[in-house]
Design an enzyme around this catalytic site. Structure first.
Site, PDB file in Angstrom:
ATOM      1  N   SER A 241       0.838  -1.221   0.000  1.00 19.91           N
ATOM      2  CA  SER A 241       0.000   0.000   0.000  1.00 19.91           C
ATOM      3  C   SER A 241       0.864   1.259   0.000  1.00 19.91           C
ATOM      4  O   SER A 241       0.563   2.235  -0.713  1.00 19.91           O
ATOM      5  CB  SER A 241      -0.970   0.006   1.183  1.00 19.91           C
ATOM      6  OG  SER A 241      -0.313  -0.256   2.397  1.00 19.91           O
ATOM      7  N   HIS A 271      -1.879  -8.901   1.828  1.00 17.74           N
ATOM      8  CA  HIS A 271      -1.602  -7.634   2.540  1.00 17.74           C
ATOM      9  C   HIS A 271      -2.794  -7.348   3.475  1.00 17.74           C
ATOM     10  O   HIS A 271      -3.133  -8.190   4.314  1.00 17.74           O
ATOM     11  CB  HIS A 271      -1.348  -6.549   1.484  1.00 17.74           C
ATOM     12  CG  HIS A 271      -0.812  -5.252   2.006  1.00 17.74           C
ATOM     13  ND1 HIS A 271      -0.259  -5.105   3.246  1.00 17.74           N
ATOM     14  CD2 HIS A 271      -0.765  -4.004   1.439  1.00 17.74           C
ATOM     15  CE1 HIS A 271       0.125  -3.843   3.414  1.00 17.74           C
ATOM     16  NE2 HIS A 271      -0.190  -3.155   2.339  1.00 17.74           N
ATOM     17  N   HIS A 318       5.529 -12.858   7.457  1.00 16.80           N
ATOM     18  CA  HIS A 318       5.753 -11.463   7.053  1.00 16.80           C
ATOM     19  C   HIS A 318       6.948 -11.393   6.117  1.00 16.80           C
ATOM     20  O   HIS A 318       7.888 -12.180   6.253  1.00 16.80           O
ATOM     21  CB  HIS A 318       5.999 -10.560   8.276  1.00 16.80           C
ATOM     22  CG  HIS A 318       5.776  -9.123   7.967  1.00 16.80           C
ATOM     23  ND1 HIS A 318       6.755  -8.320   7.446  1.00 16.80           N
ATOM     24  CD2 HIS A 318       4.660  -8.359   8.078  1.00 16.80           C
ATOM     25  CE1 HIS A 318       6.248  -7.110   7.257  1.00 16.80           C
ATOM     26  NE2 HIS A 318       4.982  -7.101   7.624  1.00 16.80           N
ATOM     27  N   ARG A 327       2.625  -4.941  16.811  1.00 18.49           N
ATOM     28  CA  ARG A 327       1.242  -4.486  16.645  1.00 18.49           C
ATOM     29  C   ARG A 327       0.275  -5.583  17.093  1.00 18.49           C
ATOM     30  O   ARG A 327      -0.810  -5.301  17.596  1.00 18.49           O
ATOM     31  CB  ARG A 327       0.985  -4.094  15.179  1.00 18.49           C
ATOM     32  CG  ARG A 327       1.893  -2.960  14.693  1.00 18.49           C
ATOM     33  CD  ARG A 327       1.761  -2.735  13.203  1.00 18.49           C
ATOM     34  NE  ARG A 327       2.158  -3.920  12.430  1.00 18.49           N
ATOM     35  CZ  ARG A 327       2.056  -4.020  11.102  1.00 18.49           C
ATOM     36  NH1 ARG A 327       1.575  -3.009  10.396  1.00 18.49           N
ATOM     37  NH2 ARG A 327       2.443  -5.111  10.479  1.00 18.49           N
ATOM     38  N   ASP A 373      -2.515  -8.568  11.476  1.00 18.54           N
ATOM     39  CA  ASP A 373      -3.868  -8.977  11.095  1.00 18.54           C
ATOM     40  C   ASP A 373      -4.380 -10.177  11.891  1.00 18.54           C
ATOM     41  O   ASP A 373      -5.575 -10.472  11.856  1.00 18.54           O
ATOM     42  CB  ASP A 373      -3.899  -9.298   9.590  1.00 18.54           C
ATOM     43  CG  ASP A 373      -3.508  -8.087   8.757  1.00 18.54           C
ATOM     44  OD1 ASP A 373      -4.042  -7.007   9.033  1.00 18.54           O
ATOM     45  OD2 ASP A 373      -2.659  -8.222   7.861  1.00 18.54           O
TER      46      ASP A 373
END
Ligand code: HAX
Length: 439
Positions: A241, A271, A318, A327, A373
């Site tokens: 992105s 993604h 990743h 995160r 995610d």
């Protein structure tokens, strides 16, 4: 008067000039080497981009202008009764390189509130989609519809001077970020709540207002949105992105055109769409077992089955990280505080115990650990947001903060049109074979 714009001009423009001078003086310096594998592995590890807003360390995770996620949660301004950072603050930090004060953040909140009016034709465009259109399709198209408002495009048409590019990029960025929560909430209410729309509340902070317009009254959800919008905002420049926003922007496409491109990349399942895929995968697992909480053995068997079917385990792995994503950890801490007994959250934690061990036995997988995610959907489900197809839109609203702050920097640095060299496989083979012969 725009205090943040003045601050950017005062702090960042001299820095941008210094960077340009430095590049001029040190242009010959060799930074690294790459080989055929690098070319065929998605250019991983090849340095090809300048991104000022954040830097990713494979072992430690992301740092925004030098601050880790735990430091951001500690140091960024919060609401009086709040515990989570206000995303206005991370935007300020990414743009200027300085930690904002409470007053700075308050100014950004007001600045965005003043700019938040979405033109009617954008809602009309969203309404013209079939209700079954994926929310990310609606979101990207709505950003394109907003492009009618681009001050950059208009100024360029009127013959703007190169030195003014950053100013118009700044104006478009601020307008765009201000309007995204309304657009996102409109898509949500239209798609899932029978078009029962909720007017914005200008007294709320940016993320709090998003929660309000989505229709979630729980203060916990507002806090979640503040954390969510902060931690999803940036992940240095090479992710799809960020890179696509930057690439499209390098043609001097305005911020609307550039962000829409970035959002199309975010909508890919490897993604940002992984956040919906995680919940879909967990719900499928539960369905297969007839509901309830799966045992750890059942989780392990389901992971192996998914892999044997030639699919990936969403939320794990990743391209850069080689440890648990901080995160993920931040969201886990949030869940431990707000919903420690939630069933779905507990399943996510059980998967975290099992998946790295199982994925770690598959040698080709470079990182068996969870990414951002893996956790986010379970938090949203806890507050009642079951419509997982919408989750990536929330990611997109947040990601706009980082990629657009970077775009302002791109224009301030005068970065040129991006145009890497591509070759054919035949060219590679001939070149390598010729080198072997002459060696
Ligand atoms: N499950 C199964 N297989 C996996 C895997 C996973 N979670 N992660 C990697 N692999 C596989 C790859 O598919 C690849 O297999 P092939 O060689 O057969 O194609 C192999 O292991 C090597 O991959 P890698 O080098 O470890 O990882 P990449 O840099 O190529 O890809 C991905 C990184 C994130 C795309 C990958 O780990 C993946 O597909 N994960 C699941 C999807 C996901 O969670 N995406 C979100 C990532 C974070 C993000 O951007 N959020 O927005």
């Amino acid at each position: 008067m725009d205090k943040l714009k003045d601050k950017f001009a005062e702090l960042a423009l001299p820095k941008a000039a210094q960077i340009k001078e430095y590049i001029k003086a040190n242009g010959e310096f060799v930074l690294g080497q790459y080989n055929l594998d690098s070319v065929f592995s998605g250019e991983k590890g090849m340095i090809g981009l300048i991104t000022e807003t954040s830097l990713l360390d494979p072992e430690e995770g992301i740092r925004f202008r030098g601050y880790s996620i735990p430091e951001l949660r500690d140091k960024l301004p919060k609401l009086k009764n709040g515990n989570e950072p206000l995303p206005e603050g991370v935007f300020y930090l990414m743009l200027t390189g300085e930690l904002p004060t409470d007053e700075d953040v308050h100014d950004v909140t007001n600045n965005w509130a003043r700019r938040a009016i979405v033109p009617k034709h954008v809602f009309n465009l969203i309404d013209s989609f079939p209700i079954s259109a994926h929310p990310m399709t609606q979101f990207s198209a709505a950003i394109m519809a907003l492009q009618t408002e681009s001050e950059f495009a208009e100024a360029y048409r009127n013959g703007m001077n190169k030195k003014d590019y950053w100013e118009y990029t700044y104006e478009d960025t601020m307008n765009l970020i201000a309007r995204l929560p309304r657009v996102a909430a409109y898509i949500y209410r239209r798609t899932y709540k029978n078009s029962d729309h909720i007017e914005p509340n200008a007294k709320l902070d940016w993320a709090g207002n998003l929660a309000h317009m989505l229709g979630y009254k729980d203060d916990g959800f507002k806090e979640l949105m503040r954390l969510y919008m902060t931690i999803h905002s940036d992940h240095e420049g090479g992710n799809v992105s960020a890179h696509s926003t930057h690439l499209v922007g390098s043609a001097l496409s305005d911020p609307y055109l550039s962000l829409s491109a970035g959002m199309n990349g975010l909508a890919g399942p490897l993604h940002g769409l992984a956040n919906q895929e995680v919940i879909r995968w967990v719900l499928d697992l539960q369905k297969e077992l007839g509901g309830g909480k799966p045992s750890k053995d059942q989780i392990k068997a389901y992971i192996l089955k998914t892999i044997s079917e030639g699919k990936v385990i969403p939320g794990y792995g990743h391209a850069v990280l080689r440890k648990t994503d901080p995160r993920f950890t931040a969201q886990m801490e949030f869940a431990k505080k707000h919903m420690p007994n939630d069933e779905l959250v507990n399943i996510v934690w059980d998967i975290y115990e099992i998946a790295p061990e199982v994925l770690g036995t598959i040698s080709k997988i470079k990182n068996p650990w969870p990414n951002v995610d893996a956790h986010s959907g379970s938090l949203l489900v806890h507050y009642g947001m079951m419509e997982y197809d919408f989750y990536t839109v929330l990611f997109g609203v947040s990601r706009a903060l980082g990629v657009l702050a970077s775009l302002i920097w791109d224009r301030a640095l005068g970065l040129p049109l991006e145009r890497p060299k591509s070759v054919t496989f035949d060219w590679i083979k001939k070149t390598i074979d010729a080198k072997k012969v002459s060696a």
